[in-house]
Motif scaffolding. Structure first.
Motif, short mmCIF file in Angstrom:
data_model
loop_
_atom_site.label_atom_id
_atom_site.label_comp_id
_atom_site.label_asym_id
_atom_site.label_seq_id
_atom_site.Cartn_x
_atom_site.Cartn_y
_atom_site.Cartn_z
N ASP A 197 0.83 -1.21 0.00
CA ASP A 197 0.00 0.00 0.00
C ASP A 197 0.86 1.26 0.00
OD1 ASP A 197 -2.30 -1.48 0.02
OD2 ASP A 197 -2.58 -1.39 2.19
N ILE A 198 1.97 1.22 0.75
CA ILE A 198 2.85 2.39 0.84
C ILE A 198 3.49 2.67 -0.52
CG2 ILE A 198 5.01 3.23 1.85
CD1 ILE A 198 4.23 1.80 4.42
N GLU A 199 3.96 1.61 -1.19
CA GLU A 199 4.57 1.79 -2.51
C GLU A 199 3.55 2.33 -3.51
OE1 GLU A 199 6.33 -0.80 -6.25
OE2 GLU A 199 5.97 -1.81 -4.34
N GLN A 200 2.33 1.79 -3.46
CA GLN A 200 1.30 2.22 -4.40
C GLN A 200 0.95 3.70 -4.18
OE1 GLN A 200 -2.80 0.76 -3.94
NE2 GLN A 200 -2.81 0.26 -6.12
N LYS A 201 0.84 4.13 -2.92
CA LYS A 201 0.51 5.53 -2.61
C LYS A 201 1.61 6.46 -3.11
CE LYS A 201 -1.65 9.00 -0.59
NZ LYS A 201 -0.78 10.10 -1.03
N GLU A 202 2.88 6.09 -2.88
CA GLU A 202 4.00 6.94 -3.32
C GLU A 202 4.04 7.03 -4.84
OE1 GLU A 202 7.79 8.01 -4.86
OE2 GLU A 202 7.08 5.95 -4.91
N LYS A 203 3.83 5.89 -5.51
CA LYS A 203 3.85 5.88 -6.98
C LYS A 203 2.65 6.62 -7.54
CE LYS A 203 5.21 2.05 -8.98
NZ LYS A 203 5.18 0.68 -9.59
N PHE A 204 1.50 6.51 -6.88
CA PHE A 204 0.29 7.21 -7.32
C PHE A 204 0.53 8.73 -7.32
CE2 PHE A 204 -3.71 9.39 -6.71
CZ PHE A 204 -4.59 8.72 -7.54
N ASP A 205 1.16 9.26 -6.26
CA ASP A 205 1.44 10.70 -6.19
C ASP A 205 2.33 11.14 -7.34
OD1 ASP A 205 -0.05 11.07 -3.91
OD2 ASP A 205 1.63 10.86 -2.53
N ARG A 206 3.34 10.32 -7.66
CA ARG A 206 4.28 10.68 -8.74
C ARG A 206 3.57 10.67 -10.10
NH1 ARG A 206 8.59 7.20 -9.65
NH2 ARG A 206 7.98 5.61 -8.16
N VAL A 207 2.75 9.64 -10.32
CA VAL A 207 2.04 9.54 -11.60
C VAL A 207 1.03 10.67 -11.75
CG1 VAL A 207 0.43 8.13 -12.97
CG2 VAL A 207 2.37 7.05 -11.81
N ASP A 208 0.32 10.98 -10.67
CA ASP A 208 -0.67 12.06 -10.71
C ASP A 208 0.00 13.39 -11.05
OD1 ASP A 208 -3.36 12.90 -10.45
OD2 ASP A 208 -2.93 13.71 -8.47
N ASP A 209 1.16 13.67 -10.44
CA ASP A 209 1.92 14.89 -10.75
C ASP A 209 2.35 14.90 -12.21
OD1 ASP A 209 1.72 16.11 -8.35
OD2 ASP A 209 3.76 15.74 -7.67
N ALA A 210 2.85 13.76 -12.68
CA ALA A 210 3.36 13.68 -14.05
C ALA A 210 2.26 13.89 -15.07
CB ALA A 210 4.05 12.34 -14.27
#
Length: 538
Positions: A391-404
């Motif tokens: 869950d932690i990895e998914q949340k961190e990656k989600f923030d990066r993708v959303d920004d991108a």
């Protein structure tokens, strides 16, 4: 409310007030700016709002939102800094960390350069005027984005993750310039994109008896007529004038309308027993949004929209009032109408109207809604599903993708500039050496102070990126053998100098200019503050 009948206040003035404001700004900025650049660090946050009570992120606005301080005055500074970052994120979708770095640099430089001898009001006015000149110069320098540069923007905004960059760029290339890409959490550990060309609705079939593709639990109708209305259909006789020619001609019909249980059952029974190719779908969304979406659907498929709001009489409907779609794919919870790629003049006019409406809308939710309407009418709709092992990895990656995703959208809208903070740094160099009047000065000592303050701030993002990478800021200074262009800079990831465009290190103009504009707005407000009133704490 206290026993006194009012809330006591604490007042803070002059140097004490400014010192506390600086402490709050420094505390927030230190946490946020450590994430800036390709070698920026992640931040671990404890919060009941996140999965398992914590999150790991490199997203500046997520870090900023998580910070509140005990001291009331310091916390006011934090709240004002948050405004700069959140407003930048709201308008441009990215640049939150840059906005905070700029705000801190402006405030600190202001405290250093504004003395009692200066007219603070004049200095602040000069800072605002100069920042708009810088933005105007950046707008002239911006370059339109190409497919290869789109990949670079996506990769850099995803913290230099090439795989995520490819997925995002591919999705945008498929949906087109007017399309929209959204981000959702994947149910697996895989990250992938799905692109739909056509109109997507958040409603599915009214009865599973309409299903004709049992493998996918979908109703698929090709070369289908479309009825669009918001009248509740309580009896099939209300639409008899279109049902008869549809049935006799062996045609297919999709009803996008509220239907009573009896009507749905009657239609479903005829599909099951007599092999008719029909499907009923409730109208999408609710309230005023439903009316607008139904208008869009009718326009896209060429149907007449029968609405109670405009007093239309459904009994007058005939076959010519129906629209047409090349294909309708109706699932349990959503439906997609695939239409030809031809965009009519009427649709083009509606898209232009929506774009104007979007530019004047400040609410992010409303802008996203208008974006989806534009995409449905002219482009496509893409969705990137972000997966993770934990869950932690998914949340961190989600923030990066959303920004991108937001950064790419901004780049498509207004173009790109050299990245790594270089565009702002070069403007600071120009400002320091060129902004003078006929007497060799700019506004006297007040103007000189404004130039010093803004120049120091414009240098800050590039210096912070180098600091996070453990590199000296002198790498930004051109050497005698450097080419004479403003895009020559330093790549901290690969540790080499070169043309930032050619190395794929680029930033969207929209992100850069809104980060600067919002930082100036918040910083000048803080600099002009001399008295602070807070609630008295026990």
């Amino acid at each position: 409310m206290s026993e006194l009948g009012y809330i006591p206040k604490e007042l803070c003035f002059d140097d004490e007030a400014r010192t506390k404001l600086i402490n709050g700004i420094t505390t927030l900025s230190k946490a946020v700016k450590s994430t800036l650049g390709p070698r920026g660090q992640t931040v671990l946050i404890e919060s009941t709002d996140h999965l398992q009570g914590m999150t790991v992120t490199k997203d500046g606005v997520t870090v900023a939102r998580s910070i509140d301080l005990n001291d009331a005055v310091e916390n006011l500074a934090v709240r004002m800094m948050k405004q700069a970052s959140e407003k930048t994120a709201s308008v441009a979708g990215d640049g939150t960390t840059t906005a905070i770095v700029l705000t801190e640099a402006l405030v600190k430089a202001g405290m250093e350069h504004i003395s009692p001898d200066h007219n603070k009001t004049e200095v602040i006015r000069f800072i605002q005027d100069l920042s708009e000149k810088v933005i105007a110069r950046l707008e002239k320098k911006s370059k339109k984005i190409t497919k290869s540069r789109l990949l670079d923007v996506a990769t850099i905004s995803a913290n230099n993750d090439k795989e995520l960059g490819k997925i995002i760029a591919s999705a945008y290339n498929e949906v087109g310039s007017d399309g929209i890409v959204t981000v959702e959490r994947s149910q697996t550990d895989k990250t992938y994109a799905e692109v739909t060309t056509g109109i997507r609705m958040d409603r599915g079939y009214s009865s599973n008896l309409f299903i004709n593709n049992h493998k996918k639990d979908e109703c698929i109708l090709e070369d289908v007529r479309v009825l669009v209305c918001d009248h509740e259909i309580n009896n099939v006789l209300q639409i008899q004038t279109v049902l008869e020619p549809i049935i006799k001609g062996g045609l297919k019909l999709l009803l996008i309308a509220p239907c009573s249980g009896n009507v749905v059952n009657t239609l479903a029974a005829n599909v099951a027993r007599n092999g008719l190719q029909l499907c009923a779908v409730p109208p999408p969304s609710f309230g005023f949004r439903q009316h607008e979406l139904m208008q869009d659907i009718a326009l896209a498929v060429g149907a007449k929209y029968f609405s109670e709001k405009t007093g239309d009489d459904l009994s007058l409907i005939h076959l010519g009032d129906l629209g047409h779609a090349d294909k309708a794919i109706v699932g349990k919870e959503s439906a997609v109408l695939i239409k030809s790629n031809q965009v009519t003049d009427e649709i083009s006019t509606r898209i232009e109207q929506l774009k104007e409406q979007q530019s004047s809308t400040k609410n992010k939710g409303e802008r996203d809604f208008i974006n989806s309407r534009i995409a449905s009418l002219a482009g496509g709709i893409g969705c990137i599903y972000v997966g993770g092992v934990s869950d932690i990895e998914q949340k961190e990656k989600f923030d990066r993708v959303d920004d991108a995703v937001c950064a790419v959208r901004s780049a498509l809208q207004e173009g790109i500039l050299p990245g790594g903070g270089l565009a702002l740094y070069r403007e600071g160099v120009w400002l320091f050496s060129n902004e003078t009047d006929e007497d060799g000065e700019f506004g006297g000592k007040n103007g000189e102070a404004a130039i010093d303050i803004l120049e120091a701030a414009l240098r800050a993002p590039a210096e912070q990126i180098l600091e996070n990478a453990g590199k000296p800021w002198s790498l930004l200074v051109k050497t005698p053998d450097s080419p004479e262009n403003d895009s020559w800079g330093y790549d901290v990831k690969n540790e080499c100098s070169g043309d930032m465009y050619e190395m794929g290190i680029i930033d969207p103009l929209k992100v850069t200019k809104h980060a600067l504009r919002n930082a100036v707005s918040v910083a000048t407000t803080i600099l002009s503050t001399n008295a602070i009133v807070t609630h008295a704490r026990a």
